[in-house]
Write a protein that holds these residues in place. Structure first.
Motif, PDB file in Angstrom:
ATOM      1  N   UNK A  49       0.704  -1.230   0.029  1.00  0.00           N
ATOM      2  CA  UNK A  49      -0.052  -0.002  -0.055  1.00  0.00           C
ATOM      3  C   UNK A  49       0.756   1.366  -0.162  1.00  0.00           C
ATOM      4  N   UNK A  50       2.123   1.176   0.422  1.00  0.00           N
ATOM      5  CA  UNK A  50       3.077   2.332   0.584  1.00  0.00           C
ATOM      6  C   UNK A  50       3.532   2.701  -0.714  1.00  0.00           C
ATOM      7  N   UNK A  51       3.520   1.785  -1.839  1.00  0.00           N
ATOM      8  CA  UNK A  51       4.082   1.954  -2.952  1.00  0.00           C
ATOM      9  C   UNK A  51       3.754   3.355  -3.714  1.00  0.00           C
ATOM     10  N   UNK A  52       2.288   3.297  -3.857  1.00  0.00           N
ATOM     11  CA  UNK A  52       1.669   4.343  -4.663  1.00  0.00           C
ATOM     12  C   UNK A  52       1.916   5.893  -3.841  1.00  0.00           C
ATOM     13  N   UNK A  53       1.540   5.821  -2.560  1.00  0.00           N
ATOM     14  CA  UNK A  53       2.049   7.205  -1.987  1.00  0.00           C
ATOM     15  C   UNK A  53       3.355   7.728  -1.944  1.00  0.00           C
ATOM     16  N   UNK A  54       4.210   6.782  -1.721  1.00  0.00           N
ATOM     17  CA  UNK A  54       5.880   6.942  -1.707  1.00  0.00           C
ATOM     18  C   UNK A  54       6.156   7.591  -2.891  1.00  0.00           C
ATOM     19  N   UNK A  55       5.742   6.857  -4.038  1.00  0.00           N
ATOM     20  CA  UNK A  55       5.996   7.469  -5.350  1.00  0.00           C
ATOM     21  C   UNK A  55       5.543   8.779  -5.572  1.00  0.00           C
ATOM     22  N   UNK A  56       4.092   9.111  -4.974  1.00  0.00           N
ATOM     23  CA  UNK A  56       3.187  10.084  -5.327  1.00  0.00           C
ATOM     24  C   UNK A  56       4.129  11.558  -4.483  1.00  0.00           C
ATOM     25  N   UNK A  57       4.809  11.109  -3.453  1.00  0.00           N
ATOM     26  CA  UNK A  57       5.573  12.217  -2.733  1.00  0.00           C
ATOM     27  C   UNK A  57       6.625  12.606  -3.903  1.00  0.00           C
ATOM     28  N   UNK A  58       7.264  11.503  -4.031  1.00  0.00           N
ATOM     29  CA  UNK A  58       8.694  11.964  -5.181  1.00  0.00           C
ATOM     30  C   UNK A  58       8.175  12.363  -6.302  1.00  0.00           C
ATOM     31  N   UNK A  59       7.113  12.022  -6.962  1.00  0.00           N
ATOM     32  CA  UNK A  59       6.788  12.297  -8.246  1.00  0.00           C
ATOM     33  C   UNK A  59       6.186  13.769  -8.247  1.00  0.00           C
ATOM     34  N   UNK A  60       5.412  14.094  -6.985  1.00  0.00           N
ATOM     35  CA  UNK A  60       4.671  15.403  -7.031  1.00  0.00           C
ATOM     36  C   UNK A  60       5.842  16.562  -6.888  1.00  0.00           C
ATOM     37  N   UNK A  61       6.889  16.256  -5.896  1.00  0.00           N
ATOM     38  CA  UNK A  61       8.009  17.226  -5.587  1.00  0.00           C
ATOM     39  C   UNK A  61       8.795  17.467  -6.891  1.00  0.00           C
ATOM     40  N   UNK A  62       9.064  16.211  -7.675  1.00  0.00           N
ATOM     41  CA  UNK A  62       9.782  16.519  -8.797  1.00  0.00           C
ATOM     42  C   UNK A  62       9.248  17.087 -10.045  1.00  0.00           C
ATOM     43  N   UNK A  63       7.918  17.373  -9.850  1.00  0.00           N
ATOM     44  CA  UNK A  63       7.157  17.770 -11.086  1.00  0.00           C
ATOM     45  C   UNK A  63       7.412  19.035 -11.170  1.00  0.00           C
ATOM     46  N   UNK A  64       7.744  20.242 -10.360  1.00  0.00           N
ATOM     47  CA  UNK A  64       7.904  21.381 -10.789  1.00  0.00           C
ATOM     48  C   UNK A  64       9.028  21.875 -11.677  1.00  0.00           C
ATOM     49  N   UNK A  65       9.799  21.351 -11.836  1.00  0.00           N
ATOM     50  CA  UNK A  65      10.730  21.779 -12.732  1.00  0.00           C
ATOM     51  C   UNK A  65      10.343  21.400 -13.970  1.00  0.00           C
ATOM     52  N   UNK A  66      10.090  19.986 -14.380  1.00  0.00           N
ATOM     53  CA  UNK A  66       9.635  19.738 -15.989  1.00  0.00           C
ATOM     54  C   UNK A  66       8.425  20.499 -16.219  1.00  0.00           C
ATOM     55  N   UNK A  67       7.617  20.625 -15.135  1.00  0.00           N
ATOM     56  CA  UNK A  67       6.069  21.380 -15.717  1.00  0.00           C
ATOM     57  C   UNK A  67       6.696  22.903 -16.134  1.00  0.00           C
ATOM     58  N   UNK A  68       7.437  23.360 -15.509  1.00  0.00           N
ATOM     59  CA  UNK A  68       7.810  24.719 -15.745  1.00  0.00           C
ATOM     60  C   UNK A  68       8.615  24.880 -17.020  1.00  0.00           C
ATOM     61  N   UNK A  69       9.659  23.851 -17.197  1.00  0.00           N
ATOM     62  CA  UNK A  69      10.521  23.922 -18.177  1.00  0.00           C
ATOM     63  C   UNK A  69      10.035  23.449 -19.593  1.00  0.00           C
TER      64      UNK A  69
END
Length: 535
Positions: free
Chosen positions: A107-127
């Motif tokens: 059950x932790x796989x999805x939320x752990x991935x979401x934390x890392x993915x969400x925080x990593x999304x800022x740069x590519x979304x703006x770039x």
């Protein structure tokens, strides 16, 4: 402060911008007529003017379907006999059950991935923008489904869940950000609630697939649901080349002509809005935020008035988890542990997610036909949800009472309907409106990461609460979530502002002036000449 060069870069051809800052006073004379026109535009006229925006907003939400599907299908597997036999062990009564530690790990796989993915999304979304970022994430998802499908051990399956969750973190940031940036004020609530509808659709499909395969005892009972996850990214990749980019992002990239072309693609050719006026409003909002020194870094989300906006976004999203939502995620398993047989438990689970779908659709007329505000709908939902959780807790006190078990299951369905009509969808409206446009993707990313972190905590705790070999709380978990929900209700009353009927520029000004949350609804900006003071 914005420089003369900044202003020149955002000039619309043939339009002379007045200085927005005069003697410390911010004025919106340039956009007063645009703002008034946004307020006057009704829901159905907006649909007719922006049919393409409606379509593409919902198209981007297909990515969120994947996030809802994955999170729900894993928890549904805990009550799936074939999965229990493959990865579980024998417990009291000769039943097979996946151990609480492995339930927690999966059950932790999805939320752990979401934390890392969400925080990593800022740069590519703006770039790279919204479209290219989404395309890359879809390719990532396709690759990781292979890991889940061909997993030879539960450990390999866990790794696939975590790595696949990275893309889900991007999806739940991209969809509400894109929806809020391509639609007019009249459609903002409707289209951003579609993000929640996408979650519910994903959960519903997952429950239906699990229920349909519940009687199978071979490996396809759980492999077929994994294989279905290849469908969504393929559909998205086929449509993305035709999707317009966010005009707000294009304006920030100094690509004014591209932004204009995007607005043309998002609107009707037969009944178009005034494209130049819409573009002017977008540029003026961006210019205002430059004047208010709003840049686009994560640090700025925690500075000045943006700290308040970040707090609101975090809390309305966090409440989805700490206010009782884990019982929805574990609905099928909860029903089974409460005393229902597996067949009834799966049927109740499907009914639970179906009610969630109906609830989300019901939120649309509440906002658009009856005209209820975001704050009113959200807070009313919190009141009823809190009461229902305490009632569920009290019903769990009698033991071996089948009538009480069915009553709890029914109240869980009512709770789901209430949640998906109020807190669930309105959350995505609020987080899409409250943050500054320059900080929107990062604010949503932070809120998503915090929500996912809370999901990790509940993912660890829930199996131990419900597992027969551990605490075996059953419906008594309603007392815990009811108490937390009450505290959240107090926060909502004190801190949640009303954003209905406000343009992004108006919200910037209201927060800059530090208007109390409970006064947002009735504060008249258009009736004033001097709109805000720079502090």
């Amino acid at each position: 402060m914005a420089t003369t060069e900044n202003r020149r870069a955002f000039d619309v051809e043939g339009v002379d911008y007045p200085d927005i800052k005069r003697g410390g006073i911010l004025e919106i004379e340039t956009t007063r007529e645009i703002t008034a026109a946004e307020h006057a535009l009704g829901f159905w006229p907006a649909i007719r003017q922006y049919p393409q925006a409606t379509f593409w907003s919902m198209f981007f939400c297909l990515a969120v379907v994947m996030a809802g599907y994955d999170a729900q299908i894993i928890t549904s597997f805990y009550a799936l006999p074939a999965f229990q036999h493959k990865y579980g062990g024998i417990v009291s009564g000769g039943k097979y059950e996946v151990s609480a530690p492995w339930q927690t790990a999966l059950g932790m796989g999805n939320p752990i991935g979401q934390i890392l993915g969400a925080l990593a999304s800022g740069y590519p979304l703006e770039k790279f923008g919204r479209r290219w970022t989404l395309a890359i994430c879809c390719l990532w998802s396709i690759a990781l489904v292979f890991v889940q499908f061909f997993a030879t051990s539960i450990g390999m399956l866990c790794a696939g869940e975590i790595l696949g969750g990275l893309a889900y973190g991007f999806y739940v940031v991209i969809a509400p950000t894109y929806s809020s940036e391509i639609c007019p004020l009249a459609l903002r609530g409707f289209l951003t609630t579609s993000v929640n509808l996408a979650f519910v659709v994903g959960q519903f499909v997952a429950q239906g697939v699990a229920a349909g395969l519940e009687t199978r005892l071979d490996e396809w009972a759980y492999k077929a649901p994994f294989a279905l996850q290849w469908l969504w990214p393929v559909i998205i990749l086929a449509g993305l080349p035709f999707a317009p980019e966010s005009p707000y992002w294009l304006v920030r990239q100094n690509r004014k002509q591209d932004a204009r072309r995007a607005l043309v693609k998002l609107s009707s050719s037969r009944n178009p809005p005034d494209i130049d006026q819409v573009l002017l409003g977008i540029e003026q909002t961006d210019l205002l935020e430059m004047e208010l020194e709003a840049t686009s870094s994560y640090r700025d989300c925690f500075r000045g008035v943006h700290l308040t906006r970040t707090e609101i976004s975090i809390m309305v999203y966090l409440i989805q988890v700490i206010g009782g939502n884990p019982l929805i995620a574990y609905a099928t398993y909860f029903f089974e542990q409460a005393g229902l047989n597996p067949s009834d438990a799966f049927n109740m689970g499907v009914g639970n997610t179906a009610l969630g779908f109906v609830g989300t659709v019901t939120s649309w007329p509440l906002m658009n036909y009856f005209g209820f505000g975001r704050r009113a709908i959200y807070n009313t939902g919190m009141v009823f949800m809190t009461l229902l959780l305490f009632i569920i807790g009290f019903l769990s006190i009698p033991t071996n009472n089948r009538g009480a078990v069915w009553a709890m299951a029914t109240l869980m369905d009512i709770w789901t309907f209430t949640y998906q009509m109020t807190v669930g969808p309105i959350c995505f409206v609020i987080i899409s409106e409250i943050s500054a446009t320059r900080l929107r993707s990062k604010t949503i990313a932070i809120a998503t990461a915090v929500q996912a972190a809370a999901t990790i905590v509940t993912t660890v705790a829930m199996p131990y609460m419900l597992n027969t070999e551990e605490a075996n709380w059953g419906g008594k978990a309603g007392f815990l979530f009811g108490g937390i929900s009450f505290l959240c209700l107090v926060w909502c009353h004190l801190r949640l502002p009303e954003s209905r009927g406000r343009t992004f520029e108006e919200l910037d000004i209201l927060f800059q002036r530090r208007i109390p949350a409970r006064q947002f609804k009735n504060f008249d900006l258009l009736g004033e000449r001097e709109i805000s003071r720079v502090e």
